[in-house]
Design an enzyme around this catalytic site. Sequence first.
Site, PDB file in Angstrom:
ATOM      1  CD1 TRP A 119     -38.590  -6.765   3.660  1.00  0.00           C
ATOM      2  CD2 TRP A 119     -39.852  -5.173   4.611  1.00  0.00           C
ATOM      3  NE1 TRP A 119     -37.851  -6.173   4.659  1.00  0.00           N
ATOM      4  CE2 TRP A 119     -38.601  -5.190   5.255  1.00  0.00           C
ATOM      5  CE3 TRP A 119     -40.815  -4.260   5.035  1.00  0.00           C
ATOM      6  CZ2 TRP A 119     -38.282  -4.333   6.306  1.00  0.00           C
ATOM      7  CZ3 TRP A 119     -40.506  -3.398   6.078  1.00  0.00           C
ATOM      8  CH2 TRP A 119     -39.257  -3.444   6.702  1.00  0.00           C
ATOM      9  CG  ASP A 190     -40.989  -3.742  -2.141  1.00  0.00           C
ATOM     10  OD1 ASP A 190     -39.946  -3.139  -2.464  1.00  0.00           O
ATOM     11  OD2 ASP A 190     -41.272  -4.025  -0.960  1.00  0.00           O
ATOM     12  CE  LYS A 214     -33.923  -2.657   1.449  1.00  0.00           C
ATOM     13  NZ  LYS A 214     -33.469  -3.288   2.662  1.00  0.00           N
TER      14      LYS A 214
HETATM   15  C1  LIG Z   1     -38.220  -5.520   0.000  1.00  0.00           C
HETATM   16  C2  LIG Z   1     -38.429  -4.418   1.001  1.00  0.00           C
HETATM   17  N1  LIG Z   1     -39.561  -3.714   0.965  1.00  0.00           N
HETATM   18  C3  LIG Z   1     -39.788  -2.717   1.833  1.00  0.00           C
HETATM   19  C4  LIG Z   1     -38.866  -2.382   2.799  1.00  0.00           C
HETATM   20  C5  LIG Z   1     -39.179  -1.269   3.778  1.00  0.00           C
HETATM   21  O1  LIG Z   1     -38.426  -0.141   3.487  1.00  0.00           O
HETATM   22  P1  LIG Z   1     -38.474   1.134   4.447  1.00  0.00           P
HETATM   23  O2  LIG Z   1     -37.912   0.695   5.759  1.00  0.00           O
HETATM   24  O3  LIG Z   1     -37.632   2.121   3.733  1.00  0.00           O
HETATM   25  O4  LIG Z   1     -39.882   1.562   4.551  1.00  0.00           O
HETATM   26  C6  LIG Z   1     -37.665  -3.076   2.873  1.00  0.00           C
HETATM   27  C7  LIG Z   1     -36.663  -2.718   3.885  1.00  0.00           C
HETATM   28  O5  LIG Z   1     -35.687  -3.362   4.126  1.00  0.00           O
HETATM   29  C8  LIG Z   1     -37.446  -4.126   1.946  1.00  0.00           C
HETATM   30  O6  LIG Z   1     -36.321  -4.851   1.969  1.00  0.00           O
END
Ligand SMILES: Cc1ncc(COP(=O)(O)O)c(C=O)c1O
Length: 379
Positions: A119, A190, A214
């Site tokens: 991510w 994040d 989550k």
């Molecule tokens: C640490 C992290 N950042 C970003 C995301 C992306 O989230 P989204 O799918 O809601 O855009 C996730 C999704 O699992 C994640 O675990």
Amino acid sequence: MTSVENLLRTAAVRPMASGRVFNFSAGPACLPIEVLQQLQQDLVDLRGSGMGILEVSHRGPLFDQLLDESHSAFRRVAAVGSEWATLFIPGGATLQFGMIPMNFLPDGGHADYADTGLWATKALVDAKTVGRVNTTFDGKAFAFNRTPNANEAAPTPGAAYHHWCSNNTVDGTKWTVVPQAAAGGWLARDASSDLFSEPLDLRHHGVVYAAAQKNLGPSGMTMVLIRRDLLGKACRKLPSMLRYDEYDKHESRPNTPNTFGIHVVGLICQWIERNGGVHAMQRLAANRCGLLLQAIDQSGGFWRAHSERACQSPINVLFRSPSSELDSSFVAAAAAAGMDGLAGHRSTGGIRASMYNAMPLEGAQALADFMGDFARRNG
Ligand SMILES: Cc1ncc(COP(=O)(O)O)c(C=O)c1O
């Protein structure tokens, strides 16, 4: 008969008294049963209004009240003061990968990004579409099995902000130190997979964001904490839905918001408060993770953890058996025994147990027992 044999014998029987499985999915993930039961009621008749939460107007007095309650509960759990704005923004955490640089990465300037996992890489790649990015740490060479130590990931002079992902959901690691921001800059975090699994440290931060699916509720929306002095400081002209100050000005409803999601976040935050707050969530996470690590350590080398122990995420635990075939049969057998969502991410393979706030200790214990039994039978 061991508890695992018992679970297998009664494979058709669900392990929790409520008739639900233990859901180890990385997100959408398990939510507290009492919140789900409250929502069942609220879907049909919200507080005696004769309408469900999906039906009430986002501008009516009932939703005004819910929005206020959700905001307040979120702010209490986050323990933020008036210098922080809290926003409900649609589009998932991925939209923040774009919104942060669009708002704060100026033409001719640059931003720092620590690349600690899947991510974090995606955030960096999106930022590069907007402007100049410097990578302060690149974990690819060691398959993202650790995060930076105190001497690594140094910020570069003049960087507008330094982006980091505190808990790497796909890679099973967490930071052991908080990174630094360049002089005059700030940190952008994040926190999608660890917000409210520990006390929130906002020092040196400008923006903290977390996808809801989550620890907070349904997918498709994100909680954003942003320092008030950054609102309205967008470095370029942007459409309204991409501007933080628009969300703030309109109390997170510049358009028709995700009313359901906002309500769920409020209920979950109240659930966290009733259950001891973020300190209790942190202890629970450490205990759950400890059970799985013990099962790994006691397996005589059958199970191998992906992450360096010091950087082990207490939330997402990645491990492998000696072969991918055994990994697959473990995932299938665990599912038959009522433990769902254990397959590793498609990019990593192996096994991943994701244990967010709503995962009871009994879930981790059942999985640890199952791991021990599987290792003995297949080792
Ligand atoms: C640490 C992290 N950042 C970003 C995301 C992306 O989230 P989204 O799918 O809601 O855009 C996730 C999704 O699992 C994640 O675990």
